[in-house]
Design a protein around this motif. Structure first.
Motif, PDB file in Angstrom:
ATOM      1  N   VAL A  76      -2.463  65.245  -7.890  1.00 25.07           N
ATOM      2  CA  VAL A  76      -1.943  64.652  -9.149  1.00 25.07           C
ATOM      3  C   VAL A  76      -1.740  65.748 -10.192  1.00 25.07           C
ATOM      4  N   ALA A  77      -2.736  66.648 -10.291  1.00 32.10           N
ATOM      5  CA  ALA A  77      -2.642  67.733 -11.278  1.00 32.10           C
ATOM      6  C   ALA A  77      -1.435  68.619 -10.980  1.00 32.10           C
ATOM      7  N   ALA A  78      -1.243  68.940  -9.698  1.00 31.07           N
ATOM      8  CA  ALA A  78      -0.113  69.804  -9.314  1.00 31.07           C
ATOM      9  C   ALA A  78       1.214  69.125  -9.649  1.00 31.07           C
ATOM     10  N   ALA A  79       1.287  67.812  -9.353  1.00 33.83           N
ATOM     11  CA  ALA A  79       2.529  67.073  -9.636  1.00 33.83           C
ATOM     12  C   ALA A  79       2.814  67.050 -11.131  1.00 33.83           C
ATOM     13  N   THR A  80       1.743  66.846 -11.934  1.00 40.74           N
ATOM     14  CA  THR A  80       1.916  66.794 -13.396  1.00 40.74           C
ATOM     15  C   THR A  80       2.418  68.144 -13.916  1.00 40.74           C
ATOM     16  N   MET A 128     -11.608  63.840  -0.121  1.00 39.23           N
ATOM     17  CA  MET A 128     -10.366  63.067  -0.302  1.00 39.23           C
ATOM     18  C   MET A 128     -10.021  62.878  -1.777  1.00 39.23           C
ATOM     19  N   VAL A 129     -11.109  62.538  -2.530  1.00 39.80           N
ATOM     20  CA  VAL A 129     -10.928  62.319  -3.975  1.00 39.80           C
ATOM     21  C   VAL A 129     -10.491  63.619  -4.654  1.00 39.80           C
ATOM     22  N   ILE A 130     -11.163  64.686  -4.251  1.00 43.31           N
ATOM     23  CA  ILE A 130     -10.832  65.993  -4.851  1.00 43.31           C
ATOM     24  C   ILE A 130      -9.382  66.371  -4.533  1.00 43.31           C
ATOM     25  N   LEU A 131      -9.012  66.113  -3.292  1.00 47.33           N
ATOM     26  CA  LEU A 131      -7.646  66.438  -2.864  1.00 47.33           C
ATOM     27  C   LEU A 131      -6.626  65.648  -3.688  1.00 47.33           C
ATOM     28  N   SER A 132      -6.935  64.354  -3.905  1.00 46.54           N
ATOM     29  CA  SER A 132      -6.016  63.512  -4.705  1.00 46.54           C
ATOM     30  C   SER A 132      -5.894  64.048  -6.124  1.00 46.54           C
ATOM     31  N   ILE A 133      -7.047  64.436  -6.701  1.00 47.53           N
ATOM     32  CA  ILE A 133      -7.031  64.960  -8.075  1.00 47.53           C
ATOM     33  C   ILE A 133      -6.154  66.207  -8.146  1.00 47.53           C
ATOM     34  N   ILE A 134      -6.335  67.102  -7.155  1.00 40.23           N
ATOM     35  CA  ILE A 134      -5.548  68.344  -7.130  1.00 40.23           C
ATOM     36  C   ILE A 134      -4.064  68.022  -6.996  1.00 40.23           C
TER      37      ILE A 134
END
Lengths: 321, 211
Positions: A9-13, A1-7
């Motif tokens: 956020v990175a994609a959105a940025t 879940m955490v990894i998915l959130s990081i990905i």
């Protein structure tokens, strides 16, 4: 879940950054493309300016007696005028220089004149700090009342249709004042027939010049308008009376939309930010120095800009030295 | 027997079935959600139609100006309101090449707006329609019944300018398109979603405004 959130956020940025870069570069290129088109339009129209001069009896000279001319003089009812806008325009939001002249562009609003291509029009160019209400339907202005307007420096074009060109109404021989002679580009005329050509042009510099004779200093070419002033109907200057300048150096300084947004945010609504010092572009001999100072000032403020400059030869100038 | 008691299909409680009230409640909620989404979908469809039709009108006007310049001719833009008595209410835009002595000839297929989109005839929102007297067609367009239609029009000149005079009300020359439903529902008021197109009489430049 955490990894998915990081990905996520990175994609959105990455997406946001890409979008910003794309928007900025698109605005920059389209802005400067519009400025170039406007610059070419000024150059083209200015090269077509005319005074339609003719020779007439001169009754004003010392040799003339009552009813007997003392010689011939070059005459014209048309007008070429350039000066700092603050010196003669009532519009307090006009900055740097302005130029007004006559050209046979054939522009008319009367359909019965449509096929007459050589009709005379009054033309002018100046830079104005104005909001974006020009050309907006009334109901939209009323709807957006109270909302923040977009204030920008704009390069304005004045073009009076031939049937509303009042240049022939003035008669300096009949003792008309300078104000009467300039009435064809009075504040009312300009308000009726002006339109924005392009946004974010912060300076327009007009320098009438002579062609440089080899072996003479460059300053000699500037002697017809050392203070950037040229009035073809100024009787006190016989050198320029009823004659067009053979060359006109036009300089246009444009900033991009991103810079304009930053400027707008840092200034009060409606008051023009001071980008061009009133001390600059007062004397033609300091042109290079002043332009360098302006460029440096814009760079220091982080305002992305571009300078367009060319020298236009006026075809109907009948200058003899 | 024990087996039947604990696992038998006849036992409603143990099989986890729904009562009639529960089913009705669920059905009501589903129908409510469906009706809400239908309204939402309608709005989205209208908005998409408005954008598409507005863009098409802008393109036609820009093209009319371009043709006037490139062909060194007068190009007339004719805006036909839906014919009276027609069941289908469609606005039509026609570009006609207009020589000084020739009869007008259509330049291309007419642009027929979607039935869901209408052009406001209000004097404030569409000066190009309300302040321009309708003209007789001269045989270019006929309604289904064969009668000549009237249109609101203006011309682009070969230099790109138009024959539109200075608007006597001090307003610009523009037209506003919106969803037909919104225009009919809010007569005299500006719909929330609209597409206003302005034509500069001076230069022929076309500019659009959205909320």
């Amino acid at each position: 879940m955490v990894i998915l959130s990081i990905i996520m956020v990175a994609a959105a940025t990455i997406l946001k950054t890409t979008q910003e870069v794309w928007t900025t570069s698109w605005e920059r290129t389209s802005q400067f493309r519009d400025a170039r088109l406007a610059f070419e339009q000024i150059s083209r129209n200015l090269s077509q300016s005319t005074l339609n001069t003719y020779w007439d009896y001169d009754y004003s000279g010392s040799q003339s007696k009552a009813g007997v001319p003392g010689g011939y003089r070059r005459d014209s009812e048309l007008h070429f005028f350039t000066d700092a806008a603050s010196r003669f325009m009532e519009n307090r939001k006009a900055v740097t220089h302005a130029v007004f002249f006559q050209a046979t562009l054939g522009y008319t609003r009367d359909e019965s004149y449509e096929r007459l291509d050589g009709l005379l029009n009054g033309l002018g160019y100046f830079v104005e700090y104005a909001d974006n209400e020009y050309g907006k339907p009334k109901f939209l202005i009323a709807r957006e009342k109270g909302k923040k307007s977009r204030w920008r420096f704009r390069l304005m074009e004045f073009q009076s249709p031939t049937e509303f060109n009042t240049v022939y109404e003035a008669d300096e021989a009949g003792g008309d004042s300078a104000a009467k002679i300039r009435e064809w580009f009075s504040a009312e005329q300009i308000a009726a027939y002006k339109r924005p050509l392009v946004n974010n042009v912060i300076a327009l510099i007009i320098s009438p010049q002579l062609s440089r004779v080899p072996g003479t200093p460059s300053s000699s070419a500037l002697r017809i308008a050392p203070l950037y002033r040229y009035d073809s109907r100024n009787a006190s200057n016989p050198d320029t009376l009823n004659v067009l300048p053979p060359l006109v150096k036009i300089t246009l300084v444009a900033i991009d939309e991103a810079a304009a947004i930053r400027l707008e945010a840092s200034t009060n609504q409606g008051s023009p930010p001071r980008l061009v010092s009133p001390q600059w572009f007062k004397e033609a001999k300091n042109y290079e120095k002043d332009l360098k100072a302006l460029e440096q000032s814009l760079t220091e403020r982080g305002l992305n800009h571009r300078i367009f400059s060319t020298t236009v030869a006026i075809r109907s100038a009948k200058w003899s030295t | 027997m024990e087996y039947l008691k604990s696992k038998g299909p006849c036992s409603a409680v143990e099989a986890g079935g729904f009562s009639l009230i529960e089913i009705l409640a669920v059905l009501t909620i589903i129908s409510l959600l469906l009706s809400m989404s239908v309204i939402g979908i309608n709005r989205i469809t209208d908005a998409t139609d408005l954008t598409n039709n507005g863009d098409q009108i802008v393109n036609q006007l820009v093209q009319a100006r371009q043709r006037a310049i490139s062909d060194n001719a007068h190009v007339e833009v004719r805006i036909y309101p839906p014919p009276e008595g027609n069941r289908i209410k469609e606005w039509t835009l026609v570009l006609a090449r207009q020589g000084l002595s020739e009869t007008p000839a259509p330049l291309q297929q007419p642009l027929i707006l979607s039935e869901s989109i209408a052009i406001s005839e209000d004097g404030d929102f569409s000066t190009l329609i309300a302040a321009r007297e309708p003209q007789k067609d001269e045989g270019l367009m006929h309604s289904a019944s064969g009668t000549e239609q009237k249109y609101h029009g203006f011309r682009f000149h070969p230099d790109g300018s138009t024959n539109l005079p200075v608007n006597p009300n001090g307003d610009t020359w523009h037209l506003t398109a919106a969803s037909r439903r919104d225009i009919e529902r809010n007569k005299g008021t500006l719909p929330d979603n609209f597409y206003t197109i302005r034509v500069d009489p001076f230069t022929g430049a076309v500019r659009s405004f959205r909320p």
